[in-house]
Design a protein around this motif. Structure first.
Motif, PDB file in Angstrom:
ATOM      1  N   GLY A  16       0.884  -1.274   0.083  1.00  0.00           N
ATOM      2  CA  GLY A  16      -0.026  -0.005   0.056  1.00  0.00           C
ATOM      3  C   GLY A  16       0.833   1.177   0.000  1.00  0.00           C
ATOM      4  O   GLY A  16       1.952   1.388  -0.667  1.00  0.00           O
ATOM      5  N   SER A  39       0.629  -3.644   3.885  1.00  0.00           N
ATOM      6  CA  SER A  39       2.142  -3.183   4.178  1.00  0.00           C
ATOM      7  C   SER A  39       2.361  -1.727   3.591  1.00  0.00           C
ATOM      8  O   SER A  39       2.082  -1.451   2.586  1.00  0.00           O
ATOM      9  N   ARG A  43       7.767   4.974   6.092  1.00  0.00           N
ATOM     10  CA  ARG A  43       8.732   6.097   6.131  1.00  0.00           C
ATOM     11  C   ARG A  43       8.030   7.546   6.445  1.00  0.00           C
ATOM     12  O   ARG A  43       8.601   8.545   6.512  1.00  0.00           O
ATOM     13  N   PHE A  59      10.833  -5.397   3.578  1.00  0.00           N
ATOM     14  CA  PHE A  59      10.897  -6.713   3.654  1.00  0.00           C
ATOM     15  C   PHE A  59      12.712  -7.197   3.832  1.00  0.00           C
ATOM     16  O   PHE A  59      12.708  -8.267   4.179  1.00  0.00           O
ATOM     17  N   GLY A  60      13.347  -6.127   3.229  1.00  0.00           N
ATOM     18  CA  GLY A  60      14.691  -6.786   3.129  1.00  0.00           C
ATOM     19  C   GLY A  60      14.894  -7.469   1.609  1.00  0.00           C
ATOM     20  O   GLY A  60      15.495  -8.268   1.409  1.00  0.00           O
ATOM     21  N   MET A  88       9.638  -1.403  -5.353  1.00  0.00           N
ATOM     22  CA  MET A  88       8.770  -2.204  -4.464  1.00  0.00           C
ATOM     23  C   MET A  88       8.098  -3.237  -5.745  1.00  0.00           C
ATOM     24  O   MET A  88       7.769  -4.340  -5.405  1.00  0.00           O
ATOM     25  N   LYS A 202       5.060  14.744 -10.754  1.00  0.00           N
ATOM     26  CA  LYS A 202       5.217  13.265 -11.133  1.00  0.00           C
ATOM     27  C   LYS A 202       3.921  13.009 -12.037  1.00  0.00           C
ATOM     28  O   LYS A 202       3.089  13.881 -11.399  1.00  0.00           O
TER      29      LYS A 202
HETATM   30  P1  NAP Z   1      10.443   2.102  -3.751  1.00  0.00           P
HETATM   31  O1  NAP Z   1      11.553   2.989  -4.107  1.00  0.00           O
HETATM   32  O2  NAP Z   1       9.634   1.357  -4.814  1.00  0.00           O
HETATM   33  O3  NAP Z   1      10.764   1.124  -2.665  1.00  0.00           O
HETATM   34  C1  NAP Z   1      12.085   1.147  -1.861  1.00  0.00           C
HETATM   35  C2  NAP Z   1      11.809   0.189  -0.779  1.00  0.00           C
HETATM   36  O4  NAP Z   1      10.890   0.639   0.298  1.00  0.00           O
HETATM   37  C3  NAP Z   1      11.521  -1.332  -1.197  1.00  0.00           C
HETATM   38  O5  NAP Z   1      12.686  -1.725  -1.900  1.00  0.00           O
HETATM   39  C4  NAP Z   1      11.086  -1.762   0.071  1.00  0.00           C
HETATM   40  O6  NAP Z   1      12.031  -2.252   0.655  1.00  0.00           O
HETATM   41  C5  NAP Z   1      10.193  -0.559   0.612  1.00  0.00           C
HETATM   42  N1  NAP Z   1       8.842  -0.462   0.654  1.00  0.00           N
HETATM   43  C6  NAP Z   1       8.323   0.152  -0.541  1.00  0.00           C
HETATM   44  N2  NAP Z   1       6.980   0.155  -0.446  1.00  0.00           N
HETATM   45  C7  NAP Z   1       6.840  -0.907   0.383  1.00  0.00           C
HETATM   46  C8  NAP Z   1       5.560  -1.116   1.050  1.00  0.00           C
HETATM   47  N3  NAP Z   1       4.266  -0.898   0.705  1.00  0.00           N
HETATM   48  N4  NAP Z   1       5.467  -1.907   2.084  1.00  0.00           N
HETATM   49  C9  NAP Z   1       6.939  -2.450   2.633  1.00  0.00           C
HETATM   50  N5  NAP Z   1       8.055  -1.909   1.876  1.00  0.00           N
HETATM   51  C10 NAP Z   1       7.841  -1.105   1.078  1.00  0.00           C
HETATM   52  O7  NAP Z   1       9.206   2.870  -3.012  1.00  0.00           O
HETATM   53  P2  NAP Z   1       9.066   4.465  -2.593  1.00  0.00           P
HETATM   54  O8  NAP Z   1       8.772   5.296  -3.914  1.00  0.00           O
HETATM   55  O9  NAP Z   1      10.198   4.978  -1.615  1.00  0.00           O
HETATM   56  O10 NAP Z   1       7.319   4.448  -2.029  1.00  0.00           O
HETATM   57  C11 NAP Z   1       7.420   4.155  -0.428  1.00  0.00           C
HETATM   58  C12 NAP Z   1       5.852   4.110  -0.172  1.00  0.00           C
HETATM   59  O11 NAP Z   1       5.514   5.289  -0.261  1.00  0.00           O
HETATM   60  C13 NAP Z   1       5.071   2.909  -0.943  1.00  0.00           C
HETATM   61  O12 NAP Z   1       4.553   2.241  -0.139  1.00  0.00           O
HETATM   62  C14 NAP Z   1       4.344   3.995  -2.013  1.00  0.00           C
HETATM   63  O13 NAP Z   1       3.086   3.437  -2.272  1.00  0.00           O
HETATM   64  C15 NAP Z   1       4.329   5.161  -1.061  1.00  0.00           C
HETATM   65  N6  NAP Z   1       4.207   6.187  -1.964  1.00  0.00           N
HETATM   66  C16 NAP Z   1       5.182   6.600  -2.661  1.00  0.00           C
HETATM   67  C17 NAP Z   1       5.256   7.718  -3.507  1.00  0.00           C
HETATM   68  C18 NAP Z   1       6.317   8.066  -4.563  1.00  0.00           C
HETATM   69  O14 NAP Z   1       6.043   9.115  -5.270  1.00  0.00           O
HETATM   70  N7  NAP Z   1       7.261   7.185  -4.695  1.00  0.00           N
HETATM   71  C19 NAP Z   1       4.209   8.604  -3.519  1.00  0.00           C
HETATM   72  C20 NAP Z   1       3.009   8.268  -2.412  1.00  0.00           C
HETATM   73  C21 NAP Z   1       3.066   7.147  -1.639  1.00  0.00           C
HETATM   74  P3  NAP Z   1      12.559  -3.576   0.994  1.00  0.00           P
HETATM   75  O15 NAP Z   1      13.431  -3.731  -0.376  1.00  0.00           O
HETATM   76  O16 NAP Z   1      13.598  -3.472   2.208  1.00  0.00           O
HETATM   77  O17 NAP Z   1      11.598  -4.510   0.962  1.00  0.00           O
END
Ligand code: NAP
Length: 252
Positions: A16, A39, A43, A59-60, A88, A202
């Motif tokens: 999520g 999940s 952050r 999750f690692g 992810m 974005k």
């Molecule tokens: P990402 O770059 O794809 O993921 C980086 C790492 O964060 C993944 O390898 C995983 O760690 C962990 N991770 C990401 N999403 C997770 C989840 N839902 N549950 C458990 N671990 C997660 O992700 P991100 O862009 O940093 O986004 C992180 C979260 O914020 C996501 O849930 C996403 O839906 C939300 N979000 C992102 C954005 C955006 O612009 N990127 C905007 C709004 C919300 P491990 O390798 O250790 O498993």
């Protein structure tokens, strides 16, 4: 899941961090045949928690995810992460392929340009930063705290709007902490107040953050739109939560 009786519940990992994922968790909580674990990356300070069971934190990597899915006897994975959470999504695709688990990606459609818009699509934040000085002198950055540093060399005045403060706090831009919801009147007021003449976003899609695009159109402000990362090949993708519920029924 084969041979499932009416009493046995299908256990679903719901990745999520989005409004759709919360909406989906609400919907699936009404389905007695499905047990959902949502999940979150964990952050965001004061994250909006979905209904039902929630786990937080990475999750690692792929190996960690494979172990977690096995340990928790997950029957299917629904990836409702943000369109820019590409790591992810790639990890989930690889892990589900490895375990031969049903896997579905819920991805809202991207935004489309309307009459009066002045959009410039770019592949990366770095390309967006390069474009900025050709389009304006006072930019509103709405790309989030991750990747914000790509804009440091852009050489124009910038206001960065983020949910949580980046660390370290950037000294090269003004910072506005706000998690929305964002309405048109507020977006118009913000852009007028700070005399914004270029907007950076974005291509997140959806209604929750789209008011800024309408405001930019009304104020004739150009918009730099950072394109989505591609999805892994061969994933099944739907765009609405109702389709997820239907897919889960088919995979019981
Ligand atoms: P990402 O770059 O794809 O993921 C980086 C790492 O964060 C993944 O390898 C995983 O760690 C962990 N991770 C990401 N999403 C997770 C989840 N839902 N549950 C458990 N671990 C997660 O992700 P991100 O862009 O940093 O986004 C992180 C979260 O914020 C996501 O849930 C996403 O839906 C939300 N979000 C992102 C954005 C955006 O612009 N990127 C905007 C709004 C919300 P491990 O390798 O250790 O498993």
């Amino acid at each position: 899941m084969s041979g499932i009786s009416a009493e046995v519940r299908m256990k679903v990992l719901l990745l999520g961090g989005t409004g759709e994922a919360r909406h989906l968790a609400d919907l699936l909580a009404l389905d007695p045949g499905v047990e959902v674990v949502s999940s979150l990356a964990g952050r965001t300070l004061e994250a909006r928690l979905p209904t039902g069971e929630v786990r937080q934190g990475g999750f690692g990597g792929v190996e960690g995810l494979i172990s977690w899915l096995s340990l928790h006897q997950i029957d299917a994975v629904v990836d409702a992460t943000h369109p820019f959470a590409a790591t992810m999504t790639t990890h989930a695709t690889t892990a589900c392929h490895h375990l031969n688990l049903p896997h579905l990606v819920l991805r809202r459609p991207g935004w489309t340009e309307a009459e009066g818009d002045r959009w410039h699509r770019t592949p990366t934040p770095e390309a967006a930063a390069n474009l900025l000085p050709t389009l304006g002198t006072r930019a509103l950055l709405t790309t989030g705290r991750q990747g914000l540093s790509a804009f440091a060399p852009a050489g124009v005045w910038m206001l960065a709007r983020c949910v949580d403060a980046p660390s370290p706090v950037p000294t090269w831009c003004e910072l506005l902490l706000d998690r929305g919801p964002y309405e048109l009147e507020g977006e118009l007021e913000l852009m007028r107040k700070w005399r914004i003449d270029v907007l950076v976003t974005k291509d997140s899609g959806g209604d929750m953050t789209s008011a800024k695009l309408t405001a930019a159109r009304q104020l004739r402000v150009p918009v730099v739109v950072i394109e989505r990362p591609p999805l892994p090949a061969d994933v099944t993708v739907v765009s609405h939560v109702d389709q997820v519920a239907e897919w889960l029924r088919e995979h019981r």
